[in-house]
Design a protein around this motif. Sequence first.
Motif, PDB file in Angstrom:
ATOM      1  N   THR A 130      -1.247  24.602   0.730  1.00 46.52           N
ATOM      2  CA  THR A 130      -2.340  22.887   0.746  1.00 46.52           C
ATOM      3  C   THR A 130      -1.917  21.643   0.581  1.00 46.52           C
ATOM      4  N   ALA A 131      -2.076  20.776   1.547  1.00 50.08           N
ATOM      5  CA  ALA A 131      -2.309  19.565   1.120  1.00 50.08           C
ATOM      6  C   ALA A 131      -2.974  18.145   0.965  1.00 50.08           C
ATOM      7  N   GLN A 132      -3.148  17.160   0.801  1.00 52.41           N
ATOM      8  CA  GLN A 132      -3.594  16.194   1.217  1.00 52.41           C
ATOM      9  C   GLN A 132      -2.696  14.703   1.047  1.00 52.41           C
ATOM     10  N   LEU A 133      -2.794  14.224   2.156  1.00 52.88           N
ATOM     11  CA  LEU A 133      -2.274  13.620   2.250  1.00 52.88           C
ATOM     12  C   LEU A 133      -3.344  11.768   1.688  1.00 52.88           C
ATOM     13  N   MET A 134      -3.130  10.958   1.200  1.00 58.38           N
ATOM     14  CA  MET A 134      -3.748   9.867   1.202  1.00 58.38           C
ATOM     15  C   MET A 134      -3.290   7.978   0.831  1.00 58.38           C
ATOM     16  N   ASP A 136       3.341  21.700   8.223  1.00 54.20           N
ATOM     17  CA  ASP A 136       4.158  22.957   7.842  1.00 54.20           C
ATOM     18  C   ASP A 136       4.007  23.391   6.137  1.00 54.20           C
ATOM     19  N   ILE A 137       3.542  22.376   5.475  1.00 54.34           N
ATOM     20  CA  ILE A 137       3.061  22.907   4.475  1.00 54.34           C
ATOM     21  C   ILE A 137       1.637  23.759   4.588  1.00 54.34           C
ATOM     22  N   GLY A 138       0.762  23.385   5.402  1.00 52.42           N
ATOM     23  CA  GLY A 138      -0.214  24.731   5.754  1.00 52.42           C
ATOM     24  C   GLY A 138       0.644  25.695   6.077  1.00 52.42           C
ATOM     25  N   GLU A 139       0.680  25.925   6.712  1.00 53.49           N
ATOM     26  CA  GLU A 139       1.806  26.578   7.788  1.00 53.49           C
ATOM     27  C   GLU A 139       2.453  27.951   7.076  1.00 53.49           C
ATOM     28  N   GLY A 175       0.755  -1.466  -0.180  1.00 49.53           N
ATOM     29  CA  GLY A 175      -0.098  -0.118   0.009  1.00 49.53           C
ATOM     30  C   GLY A 175       0.321   1.358   0.284  1.00 49.53           C
ATOM     31  N   TRP A 176       1.039   2.495  -0.201  1.00 49.42           N
ATOM     32  CA  TRP A 176       1.355   3.264  -0.485  1.00 49.42           C
ATOM     33  C   TRP A 176       0.644   4.752  -0.146  1.00 49.42           C
ATOM     34  N   LEU A 177       1.040   5.618   0.643  1.00 48.50           N
ATOM     35  CA  LEU A 177       0.522   6.712   0.917  1.00 48.50           C
ATOM     36  C   LEU A 177       0.963   8.173   0.410  1.00 48.50           C
ATOM     37  N   MET A 178       0.602   8.617   0.212  1.00 47.37           N
ATOM     38  CA  MET A 178       0.794   9.619  -1.315  1.00 47.37           C
ATOM     39  C   MET A 178       0.337  11.347  -0.783  1.00 47.37           C
ATOM     40  N   LEU A 179       1.131  12.354  -1.003  1.00 48.71           N
ATOM     41  CA  LEU A 179       0.970  13.349  -0.436  1.00 48.71           C
ATOM     42  C   LEU A 179       0.835  14.481  -1.844  1.00 48.71           C
ATOM     43  N   VAL A 180       0.074  14.777  -2.529  1.00 49.64           N
ATOM     44  CA  VAL A 180      -0.815  15.559  -2.934  1.00 49.64           C
ATOM     45  C   VAL A 180      -0.500  17.163  -3.099  1.00 49.64           C
ATOM     46  N   TYR A 181      -0.137  18.493  -2.969  1.00 51.68           N
ATOM     47  CA  TYR A 181       0.699  19.073  -2.204  1.00 51.68           C
ATOM     48  C   TYR A 181       0.410  20.408  -3.335  1.00 51.68           C
ATOM     49  N   ARG A 182      -0.122  22.380  -3.014  1.00 50.87           N
ATOM     50  CA  ARG A 182       0.523  23.315  -3.661  1.00 50.87           C
ATOM     51  C   ARG A 182       1.093  23.626  -2.657  1.00 50.87           C
TER      52      ARG A 182
END
Length: 185
Positions: free
Chosen positions: A74-78, A67-70, A13-20
């Motif tokens: 924005t970031a989503q972790l899936m 930290d990205i939010g700070e 399984g994987w963890l994916m971080l999608v961010y801006r």
Amino acid sequence: MTDAADREQAAPGWLMLVYRVPREPTRLRASVWRRLKSIGAVYLQNSAAVLPESSSHERSLRSLRKDIGEMGGTAQLMRCDVLAGAAEVTAIYNAARDEEYEEIIDRCRGFRAEIDKETTAEKFTYAELEENDEDLAKLRGWFDKVRLRDSLGADRRAAAEQALQGCAAVLDVFADQVYLAEDGR
């Protein structure tokens, strides 16, 4: 089931971080990239990085997301499974580890060349031995970090281990020469 289907089913399984992150200052993007690289994440696309699922990876990515939010981003972790192309994702991850192992192997070549140079110059001192000992300890520490990230069995691990063993062997020979030189004084 076919062998390919078995491999797809056995994929992690994987963890994916999608961010801006904001475009400016650019140091923000560089900071995120460095953090992802330091934990072993690989990019599937711009701003979409993955790691094999583990509790330590999840903690690291959750912290980075905060930290990205700070930073004003924005970031989503899936948590996700690869439905098709799992072998490619695993190959991308292992290729990143193989690159790291190859860097270690290259540094081991440099370490051995330095020992050869000191041997040729007959620099058989405790100071040189201590310096080389520290350099080998750094190489081992770096290898240990990569090995911890290498949860999917990258190909170059054994070669890196062999290179480190070779470094230890030449350092042992150098140490013997230092002891002989120092005892002879």
